[in-house]
Write an enzyme that holds these catalytic residues in place. Structure first.
Site, PDB file in Angstrom:
ATOM      1  CE  LYS A   1      21.689  89.714  36.551  1.00  0.00           C
ATOM      2  NZ  LYS A   1      20.516  88.821  36.431  1.00  0.00           N
TER       3      LYS A   1
ATOM      4  CB  THR B   1      22.146  85.818  38.323  1.00  0.00           C
ATOM      5  OG1 THR B   1      20.949  86.170  37.638  1.00  0.00           O
ATOM      6  CG2 THR B   1      22.443  84.345  38.140  1.00  0.00           C
ATOM      7  CG  ASP B   2      17.778  90.682  40.421  1.00  0.00           C
ATOM      8  OD1 ASP B   2      17.996  91.341  39.383  1.00  0.00           O
ATOM      9  OD2 ASP B   2      17.187  91.141  41.421  1.00  0.00           O
TER      10      ASP B   2
ATOM     11  CG  PHE C   1      59.490  86.595  10.422  1.00  0.00           C
ATOM     12  CD1 PHE C   1      59.806  86.080  11.672  1.00  0.00           C
ATOM     13  CD2 PHE C   1      58.749  85.805   9.549  1.00  0.00           C
ATOM     14  CE1 PHE C   1      59.390  84.815  12.050  1.00  0.00           C
ATOM     15  CE2 PHE C   1      58.336  84.536   9.914  1.00  0.00           C
ATOM     16  CZ  PHE C   1      58.653  84.040  11.173  1.00  0.00           C
TER      17      PHE C   1
ATOM     18  CB  VAL D   1      55.504  88.513  17.107  1.00  0.00           C
ATOM     19  CG1 VAL D   1      54.548  88.696  18.271  1.00  0.00           C
ATOM     20  CG2 VAL D   1      55.083  89.369  15.921  1.00  0.00           C
ATOM     21  CD  GLN D   2      57.070  83.784  17.131  1.00  0.00           C
ATOM     22  OE1 GLN D   2      57.245  84.857  16.564  1.00  0.00           O
ATOM     23  NE2 GLN D   2      56.565  82.730  16.501  1.00  0.00           N
TER      24      GLN D   2
ATOM     25  CG  ASN E   1      52.580  89.557  12.700  1.00  0.00           C
ATOM     26  OD1 ASN E   1      52.646  90.777  12.586  1.00  0.00           O
ATOM     27  ND2 ASN E   1      53.451  88.729  12.137  1.00  0.00           N
TER      28      ASN E   1
ATOM     29  CG  HIS F   1      49.918  89.615   8.388  1.00  0.00           C
ATOM     30  ND1 HIS F   1      51.125  89.365   9.013  1.00  0.00           N
ATOM     31  CD2 HIS F   1      49.135  88.534   8.666  1.00  0.00           C
ATOM     32  CE1 HIS F   1      51.074  88.191   9.629  1.00  0.00           C
ATOM     33  NE2 HIS F   1      49.870  87.668   9.433  1.00  0.00           N
TER      34      HIS F   1
HETATM   35  O1  LIG Z   1      57.086  87.551  13.999  1.00  0.00           O
HETATM   36  C1  LIG Z   1      56.591  86.635  13.310  1.00  0.00           C
HETATM   37  N1  LIG Z   1      56.465  85.391  13.860  1.00  0.00           N
HETATM   38  C2  LIG Z   1      55.932  84.330  13.163  1.00  0.00           C
HETATM   39  O2  LIG Z   1      55.832  83.190  13.693  1.00  0.00           O
HETATM   40  C3  LIG Z   1      55.510  84.577  11.857  1.00  0.00           C
HETATM   41  N2  LIG Z   1      54.954  83.791  10.897  1.00  0.00           N
HETATM   42  C4  LIG Z   1      54.749  84.570   9.812  1.00  0.00           C
HETATM   43  O3  LIG Z   1      54.198  84.180   8.747  1.00  0.00           O
HETATM   44  N3  LIG Z   1      55.157  85.850  10.039  1.00  0.00           N
HETATM   45  C5  LIG Z   1      55.639  85.873  11.315  1.00  0.00           C
HETATM   46  N4  LIG Z   1      56.179  86.872  12.061  1.00  0.00           N
END
Ligand SMILES: O=c1[nH]c(=O)c2[nH]c(=O)[nH]c2[nH]1
Length: 304
Positions: free
Chosen positions: A11, A58-59, A160, A228-229, A255, A257
């Site tokens: 469920k 599932t009930d 970036f 971000v990575q 991300n 934008h």
């Molecule tokens: O932090 C970021 N990582 C990316 O891999 C990426 N690629 C992108 O276009 N902007 C960003 N910003």
């Protein structure tokens, strides 16, 4: 002859609300969750031979969720997921694994006139605390806890640059940008052998959730982000250090934008680069950056 190579059923979207009433103080505490519980085992004949004798309806799965919620604590969700899954493998000898997902919705106690209100709550919409647990006769109990839908934004402190530039590239390098995401952060616990082992760790789950949330917010706010990575890797390292019982930390961060807007068409108004104040939030497309960080220094084995 084809064969059933994988099967599970149960469920989904079982919505449960539970109240605890403290009779001595009059304070009530509530929990709301959405549960999915899927079973695996010697059930292939229900698919191949229309043999319903192996099917726990599932009930009945739904009924069991409500009954166990009445008879046991439903928090922390890791405990209830383990309890529920363990019930099915103990009760039915042909069911060998249960997959339980619990989404916990946040009802935060209201503060009225500076005081916590005894029975009124406000929903922290968007963000949930999730648990995915597999309770297996053979392999024990694996639990992943997560924060999902925690929306954050910083208006500076993110850059970036230095990324691949070639004939496919239009993105300019930036040393100051807006960074916004909806955090999906998970941490996988070292395997538990039995439900009793989960029970013995019951005090750790809320603390880990608080630590992961605090770390995520603090790193997000204070990291001078190169990408971000790079920021999510630091968050992952911090969680592994703060919660020694975890094995792997996983982040998935969109991300989101915010594009600059040229307003120079109107009387030469400056709204680009260091003059940018009005931006256009984008609903899509968005970047999506994921990683899993595990203990030890084993490198990624294959290059795909
Ligand atoms: O932090 C970021 N990582 C990316 O891999 C990426 N690629 C992108 O276009 N902007 C960003 N910003």
């Amino acid at each position: 002859m084809p064969h059933v190579s994988a099967a599970r059923y149960g469920k989904d979207n079982v919505r449960v609300y539970k109240v605890h009433r403290d009779q001595s103080t009059g304070v009530q505490t509530v929990a709301e969750m959405t549960v999915c519980c899927l079973l695996e085992g010697d059930i292939e004949t229900s698919y191949t031979k229309a043999d319903n004798s192996v099917v726990v309806a599932t009930d009945s799965v739904k009924n069991t969720i409500y009954l166990l919620a009445k008879q046991n604590p439903v928090t922390p969700p890791e405990y209830f997921a383990s309890l529920l899954g363990s019930h099915f493998i103990k009760k039915y000898s042909h069911i060998h694994a249960a997959h339980v997902k619990i989404i916990t919705h946040h009802w935060d106690r209201m503060t009225i006139d500076g005081k916590p209100h005894p029975h009124s709550f406000v929903k922290n919409a968007g963000e949930t605390r999730n648990v995915e647990a597999t309770i297996s006769r053979k392999d024990g109990i694996s639990i992943t806890s997560s924060i999902v839908g925690l929306s954050v934004l910083k208006s500076t402190g993110s850059a970036f640059h230095g990324f691949v530039r070639d004939e496919y590239t239009t993105l300019p390098e930036v040393w100051d940008r807006i960074l916004s995401t909806d955090v999906d952060a998970g941490w996988t616990w070292k395997k538990f052998s039995t439900h009793e082992a989960v029970k013995a760790s019951v005090g750790k789950f809320d603390k880990a959730w608080e630590a992961a949330r605090d770390i995520t917010l603090k790193r997000f706010a204070t990291d001078d982000s190169a990408s971000v990575q790079a920021t999510m890797y630091k968050m992952s390292e911090d969680i592994l250090a703060a919660v020694p019982e975890t094995e792997t930390v996983t982040y998935a961060l969109p991300n989101k934008h915010y594009f600059e807007l040229d307003l120079s068409w109107h009387k030469g108004i400056k709204n680009l680069g260091t003059d940018a104040e009005v931006y256009v939030p984008q609903s899509g497309p968005n970047g999506l950056i994921k990683c899993s960080v595990s203990r030890g220094d084993q490198p990624i084995k294959s290059k795909l």
